[in-house]
Every structure is written in structure tokens, then in C-alpha cells.
Scaffold this active site. Structure first.
Site, short mmCIF file in Angstrom:
data_model
loop_
_atom_site.label_atom_id
_atom_site.label_comp_id
_atom_site.label_asym_id
_atom_site.label_seq_id
_atom_site.Cartn_x
_atom_site.Cartn_y
_atom_site.Cartn_z
N LYS A 133 -41.68 34.63 0.76
CA LYS A 133 -40.41 34.07 1.21
C LYS A 133 -40.23 34.34 2.70
O LYS A 133 -40.53 35.43 3.18
CB LYS A 133 -39.27 34.70 0.41
CG LYS A 133 -37.89 34.13 0.69
CD LYS A 133 -36.85 34.79 -0.23
CE LYS A 133 -35.44 34.28 0.03
NZ LYS A 133 -34.46 34.94 -0.87
N SER A 214 -31.52 32.08 -3.37
CA SER A 214 -32.08 31.63 -2.10
C SER A 214 -33.60 31.53 -2.09
O SER A 214 -34.18 30.94 -1.18
CB SER A 214 -31.63 32.56 -0.97
OG SER A 214 -32.11 33.88 -1.14
N SER A 238 -30.70 35.55 -6.39
CA SER A 238 -31.61 34.78 -5.54
C SER A 238 -33.06 34.79 -5.99
O SER A 238 -33.87 34.02 -5.47
CB SER A 238 -31.53 35.24 -4.09
OG SER A 238 -30.34 34.79 -3.50
#
Length: 552
Positions: A133, A214, A238
Site C-alpha cells: 500500500k 482505504s 481499512s
């Protein structure tokens, strides 16, 4: 910096694809090598010599070029590599799950192949490419942007400790995954999966639907077979939300089991990285590699003493004799999801678990308000500390106030769809010594943990709690924004800092839904064992079909 990193990578891939590097006569077909492969299958290929790390890495790049971006958006060098591989995303079929490709990935794969030839692989993950990420630093020549143009040049040359641990085991860093910008803390009206750097990530099960966030790119990419595993981060939902929405496994560990150093922060009370994979065993292997204490992160002081081999308890009969609390208060929000949940409960019972109804969570309504105070106060303090650690020649935004000003000055690119009201509220907070913040922090932790999850487990002598993670993916909507359906399974675990595992549970009209397992602090091994037993009994996960819309 995505273009520069991708350019170098693409040039190397084009050369490999056209010249037969490492005795390859032609690039492998991605679907024959990777696609739905797990660590077990990839490692078996490496051990037998039927696969090489370079071939696996090449296959993932081929699949990325085929699915993640339309050809017209590739750089000339990327187009050359894609053409050499006979790869290219059809018009409209682009996931936008990846922000940057690593120009050192093929070199890392080559080093792994040399170790295999010498009979000395570094561990079970040696030679296996993963995605990271893009709020997690790696020392490769890729910026860590958190999706924001304010950090487009944030090439730090630093490995986050969790990356250093993976790298020490021979993992290949394939690239950086897209995310909801600033990990979805900028605005109440955000569209999950959107960032100014990476665009809008799309769900591989239906491309007009959201990926949640996210860790949106991590979830979509793993689901689509662009990597066998990815790392996400979670403050509240997330990891588990995009994992469930994209039909994969996601684990939010106990806060403090994994280091947060060199990860763009929101909240030191709740932030944690975690694995996102297609199988529970793969998640356990990733956790084995990442877990451990970090002197720079005080929250991890117990990690070395607490970590175990998370694969040891993965047995098909792990649910036998287990007492599971059914969180009814976190269900009942969507008929299709409820139907899949009832099927899941029947499986748990058939596998030997005793189910106990849990109708309510004490003081649940009080936790959310306190949590927001904590997140906004810590965002200002923690982000300011992170930005101060970056290179001032590369990152001009040195504080949250600077980021707010940057967004206003670049509103056409940074705020075309939604604003930054949460950033502005965070900027107005009074710091970590504010009595209101301290009271909110302590009360939220107490209500969510000792008087919440712990109390529920103790009252009925439960081993874990289960509920639907949330409902199926909603349509991407730039007008109305996110429209979450359900999602009450993991909120208390996020606030308490306790572990939360989601495993594919089934689907609603072809859209995945997940089953959540929640437990006490440091109970990851137990939750993974239960999730594994459920997974083996159901095999609920299905590969995505990349439909334009679910009506197809």
C-alpha cells in the site's frame, strides 16, 4: 514518481520479453503461472524448478499490464513492454489498483533465483512478489505518496521495518498499491478508492462498483491476481472492508504486533498494517514474516514475546468445541448478506462450534464520538511528526496545515470530487495534552476493549465473535459518495486495538461478502485457525469476472 519508476521497470520487462533473458524463449502466460495461485503453489513451482522468481514476477507484470491500466494511459516504454507480452487492458477494463511499479523487482527476483539454484532460499516467501500500500515506505525508487500529489516526490530510501522483515525473507517488492487518499481521513464525503495520484480503483467483480478503502488497491489487486499477497493498513475498517468487498482474506492485527514506523499515519492508538491475501494460510505466512518488536514504535514492545507461528494451528477441525458469539447487533442490515450469514453460521455449527447469541454491544453508541476526537487529534500530531521526518527538498508540505494549503492551491487536481473538512477539523484540535482528547481516548479504549469485547467474551465463555463484515459493494458515485451497507462488525476491535479477521463468506448476486472473526488482544492465531477451518469447509471464494456491471 510513478512514471519514472514504471518507465525503468517497463524497459527492463520489454528487454526481457524480447530477448529471452534467463533462458525464457517467450514471456509466460500470466494465467498459467499466477492468476489464482497461492504461496503453496508458487513455492512448489520454485522448489521443483518448474517456476523461477523472474518468471513469476514477469507473469504478474503481464497481468498488471493486461488489467490495471488501459493501453493509451501507459508510457511509451510501458506500451512497448505490454506489446512484447501481448498484454493490454481492454477499453473500460482497468482496475487502477496500482500506483507505481518497482524498477528493481526483476533484479530482486534474479537474486532469489540464484539462492534457489544454490539450494539456500531465505524462507517460505523467498522469490514471491507482493504489493505494498502506498502509505508504507520502501527503500526502492518509488515515492510513498499516501495517494496525494503533495507527496509525489517522497522517495525516502527507507524501508518500513515490516518491509525490511519481508525483504530479509527474500520477498520481491512488485510495486505500490493505490489507496483512498490519506487513508480516507480527509473528508466525510470521500469516495473510497480514489486518490489524486492513482485515480479511482475499481472492483474486479463489477467495474462500476467500489472497492472500499482505504486499502482499496491492495484488495482489488489481490482479488484480480495481480499479486498473491499485499500489505494494507487499517485505522478502522481499512483492511477488513476492502478485503470483504473484494472477496479476499484480510487481517487487522492487534495494535502493536506489527511496527508502524515509516508508515504515513493517522492514529498511533489505532493504526496497524496487516496482510491481505486470497487464503488464510497466506495471511498467516505474511503475519509470521512481519510480526515483531520495533524499538522506534513503543506500541510493539510486547510483540516479540507475543508472536507465534501463525500457521501452526491451521487445521480443518479447529472449530470443534469452540464457543462462538454471534453478533446479532452487527447483522440484519441487508437481506442477501443475512442469508449468506445464516449459511455461514450453519457451517460453523456443523464444524463443531457452539453458537451463542449476542444481541447487543454495551455502550456501542458512545464509542464513535470519542473515536473521532482521538483520530483527529492524533492525525494532526502524528502526521506532523511524519512529515518532519521526510526530506525537505522533496516534501515541501511539512505540516498538516501545509497539506491543507497545498490542497486548496491545487483544488482542481486534489479536490475535484470532495473536500477536506476532516483535515480542517484535525488542524483545529489542541494537541495530545488536551484533557478532552485524553478523556475520549481512555473512555473509547475502555468501552471498546475491557468493557466491550472482553466483557462479551467473558460473560459467555466465548472464544471469538462473528458477524458479517459488511454488505456487498456499492456503485461508484461521484455525486453521493460512499454508501456503506452495514459494517458494525469491526468498529469496536479497531478502537480497542484488537484483532479482526475477515474471510470470504459467499456472494450476493456475484458480489462477495465476508465473515468477520473478532477476538481479544493477541488472539490472531486463534482467529486464523477458526477462519481457516471455515474456509476449508466452504471454499466460498470465487475468482472475479471483471464484469462492466453486475446486471451482466
Amino acid at each position: 514518481m510513478r512514471k519514472a519508476a514504471a518507465l525503468s521497470t517497463a524497459a527492463a520487462l520489454a528487454l526481457a520479453a524480447t530477448s529471452g533473458v534467463a533462458a525464457m524463449q517467450s514471456p509466460p502466460k500470466a494465467e498459467d503461472v499466477v492468476g489464482n495461485a497461492s504461496q503453496v503453489e508458487l513455492r512448489d513451482g520454485l522448489d521443483t524448478g518448474n517456476l523461477s522468481s523472474k518468471r513469476i514476477t514477469m507473469a504478474y507484470f503481464q497481468r498488471i499490464f493486461s488489467l490495471d491500466r488501459p493501453r493509451e494511459e501507459l508510457t511509451p516504454a510501458e506500451q512497448k513492454a505490454a506489446d512484447a507480452m501481448k498484454a493490454g487492458a481492454p477499453a473500460g477494463q482497468s482496475l487502477r489498483s496500482i500506483i507505481a511499479l518497482n524498477n528493481l523487482a526483476m533484479a530482486q527476483a534474479h537474486e532469489s533465483d540464484l539462492r534457489y539454484r544454490a539450494g539456500a532460499p531465505l524462507g517460505p516467501l523467498d522469490g514471491l512478489p507482493i504489493l505494498v500500500k502506498d502509505n508504507i515506505e520502501t527503500k526502492d525508487a518509488m515515492a510513498t505518496t499516501a495517494g496525494s500529489l503533495a507527496l509525489k516526490d517522497n522517495i525516502t530510501g527507507r524501508d518500513a521495518p515490516i518491509i525490511a522483515r519481508l525483504r530479509a525473507g527474500g520477498v520481491v517488492i512488485l510495486g505500490k498499491a493505490n489507496l483512498s487518499e490519506w487513508a480516507n481521513i480527509r473528508s466525510d464525503n470521500s469516495i473510497s478508492g480514489w486518490s489524486a495520484t492513482g485515480g479511482q480503483t475499481r472492483n474486479p467483480y463489477a467495474l462500476d462498483r467500489n472497492t472500499c478503502g482505504s486499502s482499496s488497491g491492495s484488495g482489488a489487486a489481490v482479488a484480480a491476481g495481480l499479486a498473491w499477497a499485499a500489505i494494507g493498513t487499517e485505522t478502522d475498517g481499512s483492511i477488513t472492508c476492502p478485503a470483504a468487498i473484494n472477496g479476499i482474506v484480510g487481517l487487522k492485527p492487534t495494535v502493536g504486533l506489527l511496527s508502524r514506523t515509516y508508515i504515513v499515519p493517522i492514529s498511533h492508538s489505532q493504526d496497524t498494517p496487516g496482510p491481505m491475501t486470497r487464503t488464510v494460510r497466506d495471511a498467516a505466512l505474511m503475519l509470521n514474516a512481519m510480526a515483531g518488536s520495533d524499538p522506534a514504535d513503543a506500541a510493539t514492545k510486547e510483540a516479540d514475546a507475543r508472536k507465534v507461528d501463525y500457521t501452526a494451528g491451521l487445521k480443518p477441525d479447529a472449530l470443534k468445541g469452540v464457543r462462538i458469539g454471534v453478533m446479532r447487533y452487527a447483522a440484519g442490515f441487508h437481506p442477501g448478506t443475512d442469508a449468506e450469514f445464516e449459511k455461514a453460521l450453519a457451517v460453523l455449527k456443523a464444524q463443531g462450534a457452539t453458537l451463542v447469541e449476542v444481541k447487543e454491544f454495551p455502550n456501542r453508541d458512545k464509542i464513535g464520538g470519542d473515536e473521532l476526537i482521538v483520530l483527529l487529534t492524533e492525525l494532526k500530531a502524528d502526521l506532523n511528526s511524519y512529515l518532519a521526518s521526510t526530506d525537505p527538498l522533496k516534501v515541501k508540505t511539512r505540516t498538516l496545515a501545509d497539506v491543507i494549503a497545498f490542497n486548496k492551491a491545487n483544488a482542481d487536481k486534489e479536490m475535484p470530487l470532495f473536500g477536506q473538512e476532516l483535515f480542517e477539523k484535525a488542524q483545529a484540535t489542541k494537541g495530545l495534552t488536551d484533557p478532552d482528547y485524553i478523556k475520549a481516548r481512555d473512555e473509547a479504549k475502555r468501552l471498546a476493549g475491557p468493557e466491550g469485547i472482553d466483557a462479551l467474551l467473558k460473560a459467555d465463555k466465548l472464544d471469538a465473535l462473528v458477524a458479517p463484515t459488511l454488505g456487498p459493494a456499492w456503485l461508484i458515485d461521484p455525486v453521493l459518495g460512499d454508501r456503506f451497507v452495514g459494517g458494525g462488525a469491526g468498529g469496536a476491535a479497531a478502537v480497542a486495538g484488537y484483532p479482526h479477521l475477515t474471510v470470504p463468506m459467499g456472494s450476493v448476486r456475484g458480489l462477495p461478502v465476508g465473515l468477520s472473526f473478532v477476538g481479544a488482544a493477541w488472539s490472531e492465531a486463534r482467529l486464523l485457525a477458526y477462519g481457516y477451518a471455515f474456509e476449508q469447509a466452504t471454499h466460498a471464494r470465487r475468482m472475479p469476472s471483471f464484469l462492466a456491471t453486475i446486471s451482466e
